[in-house]
Design a protein around this motif. Structure first.
Motif, PDB file in Angstrom:
ATOM      1  N   THR A 127     -27.645  47.366 -63.946  1.00 34.86           N
ATOM      2  CA  THR A 127     -26.757  47.389 -62.781  1.00 34.86           C
ATOM      3  C   THR A 127     -27.317  46.504 -61.676  1.00 34.86           C
ATOM      4  OG1 THR A 127     -25.958  49.603 -63.296  1.00 34.86           O
ATOM      5  CG2 THR A 127     -25.737  48.886 -61.006  1.00 34.86           C
ATOM      6  N   ILE A 128     -28.629  46.582 -61.471  1.00 34.07           N
ATOM      7  CA  ILE A 128     -29.269  45.760 -60.430  1.00 34.07           C
ATOM      8  C   ILE A 128     -29.171  44.286 -60.797  1.00 34.07           C
ATOM      9  CG2 ILE A 128     -31.426  45.250 -59.223  1.00 34.07           C
ATOM     10  CD1 ILE A 128     -29.925  47.980 -58.515  1.00 34.07           C
ATOM     11  N   LYS A 129     -29.379  43.954 -62.069  1.00 34.63           N
ATOM     12  CA  LYS A 129     -29.247  42.554 -62.502  1.00 34.63           C
ATOM     13  C   LYS A 129     -27.837  42.048 -62.218  1.00 34.63           C
ATOM     14  CE  LYS A 129     -32.821  42.511 -66.038  1.00 34.63           C
ATOM     15  NZ  LYS A 129     -33.136  42.392 -67.468  1.00 34.63           N
ATOM     16  N   ASN A 130     -26.834  42.902 -62.427  1.00 32.69           N
ATOM     17  CA  ASN A 130     -25.456  42.519 -62.122  1.00 32.69           C
ATOM     18  C   ASN A 130     -25.266  42.273 -60.627  1.00 32.69           C
ATOM     19  OD1 ASN A 130     -24.577  42.604 -64.775  1.00 32.69           O
ATOM     20  ND2 ASN A 130     -23.882  44.722 -64.633  1.00 32.69           N
ATOM     21  N   HIS A 131     -25.826  43.161 -59.802  1.00 31.97           N
ATOM     22  CA  HIS A 131     -25.724  42.979 -58.345  1.00 31.97           C
ATOM     23  C   HIS A 131     -26.388  41.676 -57.917  1.00 31.97           C
ATOM     24  CE1 HIS A 131     -23.787  46.686 -57.281  1.00 31.97           C
ATOM     25  NE2 HIS A 131     -24.763  47.446 -57.735  1.00 31.97           N
ATOM     26  N   VAL A 132     -27.579  41.404 -58.455  1.00 38.04           N
ATOM     27  CA  VAL A 132     -28.295  40.171 -58.109  1.00 38.04           C
ATOM     28  C   VAL A 132     -27.475  38.959 -58.542  1.00 38.04           C
ATOM     29  CG1 VAL A 132     -30.359  38.776 -58.545  1.00 38.04           C
ATOM     30  CG2 VAL A 132     -30.590  41.229 -58.105  1.00 38.04           C
ATOM     31  N   SER A 133     -26.948  39.010 -59.737  1.00 39.17           N
ATOM     32  CA  SER A 133     -26.134  37.909 -60.251  1.00 39.17           C
ATOM     33  C   SER A 133     -24.903  37.686 -59.377  1.00 39.17           C
ATOM     34  CB  SER A 133     -25.720  38.232 -61.687  1.00 39.17           C
ATOM     35  OG  SER A 133     -25.210  37.103 -62.313  1.00 39.17           O
ATOM     36  N   ASN A 134     -24.253  38.767 -58.977  1.00 32.82           N
ATOM     37  CA  ASN A 134     -23.073  38.661 -58.116  1.00 32.82           C
ATOM     38  C   ASN A 134     -23.415  38.074 -56.757  1.00 32.82           C
ATOM     39  OD1 ASN A 134     -21.374  39.730 -60.053  1.00 32.82           O
ATOM     40  ND2 ASN A 134     -21.512  41.810 -59.268  1.00 32.82           N
ATOM     41  N   LEU A 135     -24.507  38.527 -56.168  1.00 30.17           N
ATOM     42  CA  LEU A 135     -24.838  38.010 -54.839  1.00 30.17           C
ATOM     43  C   LEU A 135     -25.265  36.550 -54.910  1.00 30.17           C
ATOM     44  CD1 LEU A 135     -28.144  37.976 -53.841  1.00 30.17           C
ATOM     45  CD2 LEU A 135     -27.789  40.395 -54.121  1.00 30.17           C
ATOM     46  N   LEU A 136     -25.940  36.146 -55.982  1.00 30.72           N
ATOM     47  CA  LEU A 136     -26.286  34.725 -56.144  1.00 30.72           C
ATOM     48  C   LEU A 136     -25.015  33.882 -56.228  1.00 30.72           C
ATOM     49  CD1 LEU A 136     -29.233  34.812 -58.735  1.00 30.72           C
ATOM     50  CD2 LEU A 136     -29.384  34.634 -56.245  1.00 30.72           C
ATOM     51  N   SER A 137     -24.056  34.378 -57.002  1.00 27.14           N
ATOM     52  CA  SER A 137     -22.789  33.666 -57.158  1.00 27.14           C
ATOM     53  C   SER A 137     -22.031  33.589 -55.839  1.00 27.14           C
ATOM     54  CB  SER A 137     -21.948  34.380 -58.219  1.00 27.14           C
ATOM     55  OG  SER A 137     -20.693  33.771 -58.340  1.00 27.14           O
ATOM     56  N   LYS A 138     -21.941  34.695 -55.132  1.00 26.51           N
ATOM     57  CA  LYS A 138     -21.227  34.720 -53.858  1.00 26.51           C
ATOM     58  C   LYS A 138     -21.873  33.813 -52.815  1.00 26.51           C
ATOM     59  CE  LYS A 138     -19.157  39.303 -54.217  1.00 26.51           C
ATOM     60  NZ  LYS A 138     -19.100  40.661 -53.619  1.00 26.51           N
ATOM     61  N   LEU A 139     -23.197  33.733 -52.838  1.00 25.36           N
ATOM     62  CA  LEU A 139     -23.899  32.883 -51.880  1.00 25.36           C
ATOM     63  C   LEU A 139     -23.945  31.426 -52.331  1.00 25.36           C
ATOM     64  CD1 LEU A 139     -26.863  35.234 -50.906  1.00 25.36           C
ATOM     65  CD2 LEU A 139     -24.899  34.627 -49.485  1.00 25.36           C
ATOM     66  N   GLY A 140     -23.619  31.183 -53.593  1.00 23.27           N
ATOM     67  CA  GLY A 140     -23.626  29.821 -54.109  1.00 23.27           C
ATOM     68  C   GLY A 140     -25.017  29.261 -54.289  1.00 23.27           C
ATOM     69  N   VAL A 141     -25.974  30.124 -54.670  1.00 28.45           N
ATOM     70  CA  VAL A 141     -27.358  29.692 -54.881  1.00 28.45           C
ATOM     71  C   VAL A 141     -27.768  30.004 -56.314  1.00 28.45           C
ATOM     72  CG1 VAL A 141     -27.987  29.919 -52.455  1.00 28.45           C
ATOM     73  CG2 VAL A 141     -28.296  31.859 -53.980  1.00 28.45           C
ATOM     74  N   ARG A 142     -28.861  29.372 -56.760  1.00 26.72           N
ATOM     75  CA  ARG A 142     -29.252  29.530 -58.157  1.00 26.72           C
ATOM     76  C   ARG A 142     -30.390  30.502 -58.388  1.00 26.72           C
ATOM     77  NH1 ARG A 142     -31.264  23.780 -57.470  1.00 26.72           N
ATOM     78  NH2 ARG A 142     -33.469  24.049 -57.057  1.00 26.72           N
TER      79      ARG A 142
END
Length: 158
Positions: A127-142
């Protein structure tokens, strides 16, 4: 380092196409040095007064593909970020972050691994990996490092 400093070493590694996880270990608690190190490929940054078990954890964290900031470094970045002259214009937050994503981002900024965040929030590591992945995507960072730096610059983390 007698021949070249850490930033020059990172630049040299980059110019040769060498991509290894680098943990900067220094006595200097300088936000500009932190940002220069990270922008040149370092995956973590710690001060030499770090406890041995924390140093080992930092090394394991970057070897697992994550970033690691010693909490003291995060505090320094948060304190001096508004005064730093960095161009974050390439980063655009396309969506707003959820309350949970901001909570996860704060823990990332404090140097927590996904496993530690999961334990702190009583959630699964997936679940945390999903949250991290989502926030990276939303912020547009890698990566997590850029997410933290952008969040500081945008005032999300204060």
């Amino acid at each position: 380092m007698p021949i070249m400093n850490g930033i020059a070493t990172l630049k040299q590694l980059n110019s040769r196409g060498i991509t290894i996880p680098v943990l900067v270990l220094t006595t200097f608690d300088d936000p500009k040095l932190v940002l220069d190190s990270l922008s040149n490929g370092a995956k973590g940054f710690v001060l030499k007064d770090i406890a041995l078990d924390s140093l080992v954890n930092a090394m394991k964290t970057i070897l697992n593909g994550e970033t690691y900031f010693q909490p003291a470094i995060t505090e320094t970045l948060l304190k001096y970020a508004p005064k730093l002259d960095n161009d974050f214009s390439e980063f655009k937050a396309t969506e707003t972050l959820s309350v949970r994503e901001i909570e996860v981002l704060r823990l990332v900024a404090n140097g927590y691994s996904n496993k530690e965040i999961a334990e702190a929030l009583h959630k699964s590591e997936g679940t945390i990996k999903n949250h991290v992945s989502n926030l990276l995507s939303k912020l547009g960072v890698r990566d997590r490092t850029r997410a933290v730096l952008l969040a500081i610059e945008m005032g999300i983390l204060q």
